[in-house]
Design a protein around this motif. Sequence first.
Motif, mmCIF file in Angstrom:
data_model
loop_
_atom_site.group_PDB
_atom_site.id
_atom_site.type_symbol
_atom_site.label_atom_id
_atom_site.label_comp_id
_atom_site.label_asym_id
_atom_site.label_seq_id
_atom_site.Cartn_x
_atom_site.Cartn_y
_atom_site.Cartn_z
ATOM 1 N N THR A 234 61.568 17.631 30.095
ATOM 2 C CA THR A 234 60.529 16.811 30.593
ATOM 3 C C THR A 234 59.316 16.947 30.004
ATOM 4 N N SER A 235 58.928 17.903 29.413
ATOM 5 C CA SER A 235 57.712 18.260 28.593
ATOM 6 C C SER A 235 57.807 17.434 27.335
ATOM 7 N N VAL A 236 56.966 16.706 26.635
ATOM 8 C CA VAL A 236 55.238 17.163 27.347
ATOM 9 C C VAL A 236 54.976 15.733 27.736
ATOM 10 N N HIS A 237 55.813 14.871 28.578
ATOM 11 C CA HIS A 237 55.465 13.846 29.179
ATOM 12 C C HIS A 237 54.517 13.960 30.494
ATOM 13 N N GLY A 238 53.655 13.301 30.803
ATOM 14 C CA GLY A 238 52.791 13.453 31.902
ATOM 15 C C GLY A 238 53.533 13.435 33.077
ATOM 16 N N PRO A 239 53.015 13.886 34.134
ATOM 17 C CA PRO A 239 51.933 14.663 34.177
ATOM 18 C C PRO A 239 52.093 15.987 33.310
ATOM 19 N N ILE A 240 51.162 16.506 32.454
ATOM 20 C CA ILE A 240 51.255 17.460 31.423
ATOM 21 C C ILE A 240 50.785 18.856 32.122
ATOM 22 N N GLN A 241 51.765 19.745 32.203
ATOM 23 C CA GLN A 241 51.673 20.990 33.101
ATOM 24 C C GLN A 241 52.213 22.174 32.197
ATOM 25 N N ALA A 242 51.764 23.246 32.559
ATOM 26 C CA ALA A 242 52.084 24.596 31.778
ATOM 27 C C ALA A 242 51.778 25.702 32.833
ATOM 28 N N LYS A 243 52.510 26.802 32.345
ATOM 29 C CA LYS A 243 51.952 28.022 33.100
ATOM 30 C C LYS A 243 50.849 28.729 32.736
ATOM 31 N N ALA A 244 50.288 29.306 33.549
ATOM 32 C CA ALA A 244 49.012 29.930 33.456
ATOM 33 C C ALA A 244 49.022 30.838 32.282
ATOM 34 N N VAL A 245 49.862 31.745 32.233
ATOM 35 C CA VAL A 245 49.936 32.705 31.182
ATOM 36 C C VAL A 245 49.846 32.122 29.744
ATOM 37 N N ASP A 246 50.617 30.896 29.450
ATOM 38 C CA ASP A 246 50.692 30.039 28.365
ATOM 39 C C ASP A 246 49.355 29.431 27.961
ATOM 40 N N ILE A 247 48.805 28.712 29.161
ATOM 41 C CA ILE A 247 47.589 28.185 28.985
ATOM 42 C C ILE A 247 46.566 28.922 28.327
ATOM 43 N N GLU A 248 46.551 30.233 28.706
ATOM 44 C CA GLU A 248 45.514 31.205 28.538
ATOM 45 C C GLU A 248 45.731 31.683 27.061
ATOM 46 N N ARG A 249 46.760 31.670 26.484
ATOM 47 C CA ARG A 249 47.030 32.048 25.102
ATOM 48 C C ARG A 249 46.237 31.081 23.998
ATOM 49 N N HIS A 250 46.010 29.590 24.599
ATOM 50 C CA HIS A 250 45.286 28.716 23.774
ATOM 51 C C HIS A 250 43.897 28.333 24.297
ATOM 52 N N ARG A 251 43.361 29.004 25.167
ATOM 53 C CA ARG A 251 42.012 29.141 25.530
ATOM 54 C C ARG A 251 40.954 29.083 24.360
ATOM 55 N N GLY A 252 40.014 28.085 24.169
ATOM 56 C CA GLY A 252 39.059 28.211 23.249
ATOM 57 C C GLY A 252 39.561 27.475 22.011
ATOM 58 N N ARG A 253 40.829 27.217 21.700
ATOM 59 C CA ARG A 253 41.493 26.767 20.463
ATOM 60 C C ARG A 253 40.786 25.330 20.174
ATOM 61 N N TYR A 254 40.374 24.501 21.014
ATOM 62 C CA TYR A 254 40.210 23.055 20.715
ATOM 63 C C TYR A 254 38.609 22.689 21.284
#
Length: 771
Positions: A234-254
């Motif tokens: 189902t990823s990465v179709h909207g609504p785009i969702q992810a687990k908090a631990v995985d989001i944290e790894r990409h913090r500041g990248r963009y």
Amino acid sequence: MRPEERRAPEGFGGRIAEFVSDSEPWWPDRTRARDGAPNVIVMLVDDLGFSDLGPFGSEIPTPHVDRLARDGWTFTNYRTAPMCSPARAALMTGLNPHRAGFGFVAHTDPGYPGYTCELPEDAPTLAESLRAGGYATFMVGKWHLTLESRLHDAADRSSWPLQRGFDRYFGSMDGFTSLHHPHRLVRDNSVVDRPEVPDGYFLTDELIDESLTMIDELRVNDARKPFFLYVAHTSVHGPIQAKAVDIERHRGRYEDGWNTLREARFARQLELGVIPEGATLPEPSLADAEAIPEWSTLSADDRELFARHMEVYAAAVDEVDQSLGRLTAHLEQLGELDNTIIVLASDNGGTAEGGPSGTRSYFAQFGVNAELPEGWIRDVPRDPAEIGGPRLFSQYPTGWARVSNTPFRSFKSSTYEGGVHAPLVISWPAAPERTRGLRDQFVFVSDLAPTILDLTGVPPLAERHGRPAQEPDGRSVRTVLDDPAAPGRASQYFECVGRRALVDGAWKALSPVPPAREEGAAGGRWELYHLETDPTETRDLAAEQPERVAELAERWRDEAWRNAVLPLDDDGSLHRTRPDSEAALAEPVTLVPFRPPLERFRSAQLTVLKSFRVEIDVELGASAAGVLIAHGDQGGGYLVALDGGRTRLAYNAYGDMHRAVGSALGPGPHELILRVDELDGLRWRLRLEVDGVVDAEIDAVPMLMGMAPFTGISAGYDFGGPVDWELHERHRSYRFSGGAIERICIVPGARSQHDRTVLRRIGVAVAELAD
């Protein structure tokens, strides 16, 4: 290798190339699948752009995809359909999308063969052929090959996964769902009855859990039987969702923004060789600049918000890679990885559905079949920290979608390369190392099923249900795997909502808008690109070569006739037409409490773009409490409950909460009626009556329409994604207790004047003729 080209038979999708090998191939020759045949895994990712994976230039860490590419072949010139269902139909059947019945996504049936949104009866699927050849066949994830009006529990299941060749299935039959709180899961042919979703649940993880279970249960009982596993994320179709631990790894990248990231990906692509030297990034005027604000002009708050959207998207791609890693690690443990063919692809290009600013309220704009009034809020302001989590239904901004499709123009549903040029990696570790590497041959999605059958040694079924099978449009690219100099596909047509294109060798003719009706199927404005020297479609040569444009436009029309593409949706009305058999789904419904929710589309026919009422008869005890009826989720919905002894009416307007608390109800029988009445400007007024007296009211809120409410109607509890998060935090699904729900009936009213759906008798004449 020597190519032998021949004219396709009548009704066949254009010219094709057959390849004859002068030397012995490395792949085995088999007549039965059990003779050492390889396992097959096809992993399809939803709305993934060409540059979103490591082998195609992404900065997102995808080590497992990288390994897949090292062990196999990376295709740089793979194209697919511009939308998801058409691509999936072509993948499953080897037919061109319209011949497979899917000129559009699986939501409408206007009555034409190319748009039935049902796989043809005489088109065996890849799963059906492999099962006949001795394979176990498994599927998890998104199906989206059944007309949405046939997803409910009393529907004809002839187009469901088990009836189309899979031994086992687990996933969401719909086009998308919430990854934290799926609106409806199906196991085999039955809805999964799961009143509570546990904390920390995530659908991507469960899909892989189910995959590993299917494999293990096969191996416990048969150590040698090969399997086919179709993992349709189902990823990465909207609504785009992810687990908090995985989001944290990409913090500041963009934080540097989309322009900087796009240029960095482009530079990596040149270095990797996945785009040819001499390719250029389209200039802003060609690269959707009107829909993408300059990063430097944004406020600090907007930059932070938009970067957050992309952090979540990167985390979702990361999770897809992790899912691949879990599968390959398990196969390695079983000693079966070397003899497993893995195909990883996207179903279409990245999508611009989020708009210039993205949205935290996906359903406020998605799938709406009405003109929105001035002042309609497409992005309900909510805490950016919630993006990606269970409370938000979000979609990243168009600027990031352009990054996803680097270096190409435009997006999903377009026939520019950004809509159809997608990543494809094929791996088979048992193949000789000398054969691996980049492949720049043109491969189309309908080539994948014939290729898999060829590599496994399983012949396609010659007939299905007693009818001769259609000749596939795709052809095996097995020789391309063996020889980097072998030729690929010669040509292919494309079409999506009237947008047209034809690739013929190095040339591509493209029409980005439908023609006027009087201009004919080959008419309207056409552009011309020489893809060999201009793969990113930056130099329109139509004015310089009008004869070639006319020739290719006529070729496109010929292909359209052969492939059931016509009629074109030239005025936007084609997909507003639906079979009148769906009218029965809008008749009053009496619900049974505590059962799985009424299916999404079935529920929507009772409420969307109309007034309606909900009649509730209850017998209350002294401690009665809980949800009486809930329809929807955090993306939008309404709810009636008894809480703290009082009636409670809640309305979630795409994330903007409205609540009203009524009077205390004593023990005994009561009649509650929720009246939802249409007001001007696509708005509703909600009134809750108790024993004939208005008890609670919410006035003038935006209507829920399009695909909202997305979660179906549940009686006696609030299923899945909650309508009212505050109530959910205190009581979870809040199952009604302390009394009895005697009756709940939903009675639809008249359709709104804004509902442009047209119901027509479809299929009747054909059925009568068949009789």
